[in-house]
Design an enzyme around this catalytic site. Structure first.
Site, PDB file in Angstrom:
ATOM      1  N   GLU A   1     -29.673 -26.415   1.155  1.00  0.00           N
ATOM      2  CA  GLU A   1     -28.460 -26.118   1.467  1.00  0.00           C
ATOM      3  C   GLU A   1     -28.168 -26.515   3.117  1.00  0.00           C
ATOM      4  OE1 GLU A   1     -27.119 -22.011   2.332  1.00  0.00           O
ATOM      5  OE2 GLU A   1     -25.097 -22.500   2.045  1.00  0.00           O
TER       6      GLU A   1
ATOM      7  N   ARG B   1     -26.982 -26.210   6.309  1.00  0.00           N
ATOM      8  CA  ARG B   1     -26.261 -25.346   7.012  1.00  0.00           C
ATOM      9  C   ARG B   1     -25.718 -26.161   8.558  1.00  0.00           C
ATOM     10  NH1 ARG B   1     -25.505 -19.836   5.928  1.00  0.00           N
ATOM     11  NH2 ARG B   1     -24.695 -19.931   8.140  1.00  0.00           N
TER      12      ARG B   1
ATOM     13  N   ARG C   1     -20.601 -23.089   7.883  1.00  0.00           N
ATOM     14  CA  ARG C   1     -20.085 -21.545   7.868  1.00  0.00           C
ATOM     15  C   ARG C   1     -19.225 -21.260   9.187  1.00  0.00           C
ATOM     16  NH1 ARG C   1     -19.382 -20.644   3.492  1.00  0.00           N
ATOM     17  NH2 ARG C   1     -21.643 -19.809   2.483  1.00  0.00           N
TER      18      ARG C   1
ATOM     19  N   LYS D   1     -18.714 -18.162  -5.823  1.00  0.00           N
ATOM     20  CA  LYS D   1     -19.863 -17.452  -5.162  1.00  0.00           C
ATOM     21  C   LYS D   1     -19.307 -16.061  -4.649  1.00  0.00           C
ATOM     22  CE  LYS D   1     -23.122 -17.489  -1.411  1.00  0.00           C
ATOM     23  NZ  LYS D   1     -23.353 -18.173  -0.099  1.00  0.00           N
TER      24      LYS D   1
ATOM     25  N   ASP E   1     -52.645   8.419 -11.671  1.00  0.00           N
ATOM     26  CA  ASP E   1     -53.583   8.658 -10.596  1.00  0.00           C
ATOM     27  C   ASP E   1     -54.865   9.446 -11.263  1.00  0.00           C
ATOM     28  OD1 ASP E   1     -52.146   7.217  -8.915  1.00  0.00           O
ATOM     29  OD2 ASP E   1     -51.149   9.069  -7.805  1.00  0.00           O
TER      30      ASP E   1
ATOM     31  N   ALA F   1     -55.556  19.403  -0.930  1.00  0.00           N
ATOM     32  CA  ALA F   1     -54.522  20.268  -2.003  1.00  0.00           C
ATOM     33  C   ALA F   1     -53.222  19.389  -2.084  1.00  0.00           C
ATOM     34  CB  ALA F   1     -54.460  21.629  -1.617  1.00  0.00           C
TER      35      ALA F   1
ATOM     36  N   GLY G   1     -50.974  15.778  -2.986  1.00  0.00           N
ATOM     37  CA  GLY G   1     -50.637  14.881  -4.280  1.00  0.00           C
ATOM     38  C   GLY G   1     -51.849  14.427  -4.952  1.00  0.00           C
ATOM     39  N   ALA G   2     -52.624  13.823  -4.159  1.00  0.00           N
ATOM     40  CA  ALA G   2     -54.135  13.477  -4.855  1.00  0.00           C
ATOM     41  C   ALA G   2     -54.820  14.652  -5.065  1.00  0.00           C
ATOM     42  CB  ALA G   2     -54.752  12.407  -3.910  1.00  0.00           C
TER      43      ALA G   2
ATOM     44  N   ALA H   1     -60.647   9.218  -2.108  1.00  0.00           N
ATOM     45  CA  ALA H   1     -59.447   8.727  -2.247  1.00  0.00           C
ATOM     46  C   ALA H   1     -58.880   7.675  -1.599  1.00  0.00           C
ATOM     47  CB  ALA H   1     -58.423   9.982  -2.661  1.00  0.00           C
TER      48      ALA H   1
END
Ligand code: NAP
Length: 531
Positions: free
Chosen positions: A53, A55, A84, A170, A352, A388, A390-391, A475
């Site tokens: 294109e 421009r 444009r 378009k 996990d 303590a 998520g993992a 981890a």
């Protein structure tokens, strides 16, 4: 998994280099000089674009007769010429007649396409009536940089564009939510005229990646990341190499990762490479999701969305959208893998914990030579989880499931207590861990973020206290070699890297998605290359 989600008919007959769809890939050229644009068009061809294109509004000192001649004649690819104006999001501020004259000249000089704005389309199309060269096409475009209107309004807009004499419609709207894309696709998939439908912004990315699935005439791919002509535009290279654009077909199954943010995820790289290698008719995309419930209600077809990975902040809230949940994932209270079963129901897993626990089990087996048939080497062991969050929950529940005795140590004692109570174990503060050694040969799993980049010299436990453990897992995977693991190795302990948890949880997701074994070597190769 029960029934296999993929069948022989899902196998792609095409492999690398072959295209399964007619959707064109167009690279916008944003150079400010003719020379720059000539260089850009050669690069676009090298990358694999179908069209460029031009421009014109980006060019400084544009002189139509001379420059268009050079640009169109010397382009190694068919050209789409756009000029444009500022009132439609472009850079041209000059006389309207001169602008349209330049577009007409581009047509006469052999451009394959002209993009003209809906506002002036009638006038422009009337002016070229009966003069259009064979195979030349007018794209009539409309851009909305604020939002995506209702389905009805989009339908009316498409009808107006068609009525203006467009060869190609378009529409480009702006996504405020990923579900906005559905409204645009709903209309354009039924369009009688070739259509380019783009939903701009990161939330609209799938409108671009999946355009071949929905019969889009063309999509735009930038030459490089910094050279986009509209918000949310991917690079042509990513479309081709990362998202397997050429292989996407109407019946391609769509997978992805839902999260916020999500753009950093390497999962599309792994899954798309695997799908391509195995020849599965599937694609895996980034899905920037704000509201999970709305997302699953909107994209509820079996092929879209066929399954997804789930990351922060949706791992917990997504549970309420599921029909069934793996019992341990439910206990953990977090899911990271969602599969749509053939009956349309959503089933969720937490891979996990599976990834981490399997990596630790294999580490123990390697050292004592036991076989998987004997049962889990974790059974009866004292398994100390630091953290303590998520993992931490994944490791604690996973270890408990394997028959280990679990101890949870956390900076915030209440959280340790809460988790320890749930898995029937003992709770400690993190500070107590230094002098905790009720027995020898314990397993240590760090799931705190202590030692993670950038604080790589930190460690959650002094080196001397490691002597009571037989295996140490961390981890953290940035860096791979944490201080904790270095010191554990120096102390002669078995070590298990966080990268193992990461990669193995990916294997599990692949298995759940496809019903097939994961291409483990390929995953490992890509992970080490792109880590
Ligand atoms: P999370 O839910 O936010 O939990 C963070 C944990 O780290 C909490 O237990 C927190 O203790 C503790 N913590 C944070 N800063 C601390 C500090 N300065 N001193 C002591 N403790 C501290 O995060 P998460 O999702 O569980 O992730 C934790 C780590 O695991 C991260 O490094 C993450 O990258 C990694 N991870 C790896 C994988 C993998 O595939 N390898 C998967 C998931 C997570 P409080 O409760 O006291 O705040």
């Amino acid at each position: 998994m029960g029934s296999l989600p993929f069948t022989v008919s899902d196998l792609q007959t095409s492999v690398s280099g072959v295209r399964s769809n007619p959707t064109l890939l167009c690279t916008p050229l944003m150079g400010t000089t003719v020379e720059q644009m000539l260089t850009e068009m050669r690069k676009a061809k090298e990358i694999g674009a179908d069209i460029v294109e031009i421009r014109l509004d980006c060019l400084r000192n544009f002189s139509p007769a001379q420059d268009l001649q050079i640009l169109i004649k010397q382009s190694p690819l068919p050209t789409l010429v756009t000029y444009r104006p500022i009132w439609e999001g472009g850079q041209y501020e000059g006389d309207e007649n001169k602008r349209q004259d330049a577009l007409r000249l581009a047509m006469e000089l052999g451009a394959s396409y002209i993009d003209v704005e809906l506002e002036v389309a009638h006038e422009f199309n009337n002016s070229i009536y009966g003069k259009k060269p064979q195979n030349f096409k007018v794209i009539v475009s409309s851009h909305n940089f604020h939002n995506t209107p209702s389905t009805e309004a989009i339908g009316n807009l498409v009808a107006r564009i068609q009525a203006s004499g467009a060869d190609i419609v378009k529409i480009a709207t702006t996504a405020l939510d990923i579900t906005d894309v559905a409204r645009v696709l709903q209309v354009t998939v039924h369009s009688q005229v070739p259509t380019i439908a783009i939903v701009m912004g990161e939330r609209g990315l799938i409108s671009r990646l999946l355009s071949p699935k929905f019969g889009g005439y063309l999509t735009y791919g930038a030459l490089e990341a910094g050279a986009i002509s509209a918000p949310g535009q991917p690079t042509a290279k990513d479309l081709l190499d990362l998202y397997n654009f050429r292989l996407v077909k109407p019946d391609t199954k769509v997978y992805g990762i839902i999260g916020k943010p999500v753009g950093h995820s390497k999962s599309p790289l792994l899954f798309n490479a695997a799908f391509k290698k195995v020849g599965l008719n599937a694609v895996y995309v980034h899905l920037l999701v704000d509201d999970v419930e709305k997302f699953f209600n909107t994209y509820s077809a079996p092929d879209f969305i066929s399954g997804c990975s789930c990351t922060i902040p949706h791992k917990e809230v997504a549970i309420k959208c599921m029909d069934t949940i793996d019992p341990i994932a439910r206990k953990i209270g977090a899911i990271n893998n969602i599969v749509r079963k053939p009956d349309g129901k959503l089933t969720a897993f937490n891979t996990d914990y599976i990834g981490a626990i399997e990596a630790i089990e294999d580490g123990l087996r390697e050292s004592n030579g036991s076989s998987p048939a004997v049962g889990s080497p974790l059974a009866g062991k004292l398994f100390v989880v630091l953290g303590a969050g998520g993992a931490g929950k994944s490791l604690a529940y996973g270890a408990k499931e394997k028959g280990a005795r679990v101890v949870v140590a956390n900076r915030t004692f209440e959280r340790a207590k809460d988790l320890a109570d749930k898995v029937g174990g003992q709770a400690l503060t993190l500070a107590e861990i230094e002098n905790f050694h009720p027995e020898e040969g314990m397993i240590l799993a760090n799931t705190t973020s202590v030692g993670m980049k950038p604080k790589i010299n930190d460690t959650p436990i002094p080196k001397h206290a490691l002597k009571h453990y037989s295996l140490v897992f961390d981890a953290i995977y940035t860096p791979k070699d944490t201080r904790l693991l270095r010191e554990a190795k120096e102390s002669g302990k078995i070590i298990v890297y966080g990268t193992e948890m990461l990669i193995r949880q990916g294997f599990e997701q692949y298995k759940n998605f496809t019903g097939l074994p994961a291409p483990e070597e390929l995953f490992r190769e890509l992970m080490s290359k792109h880590a």
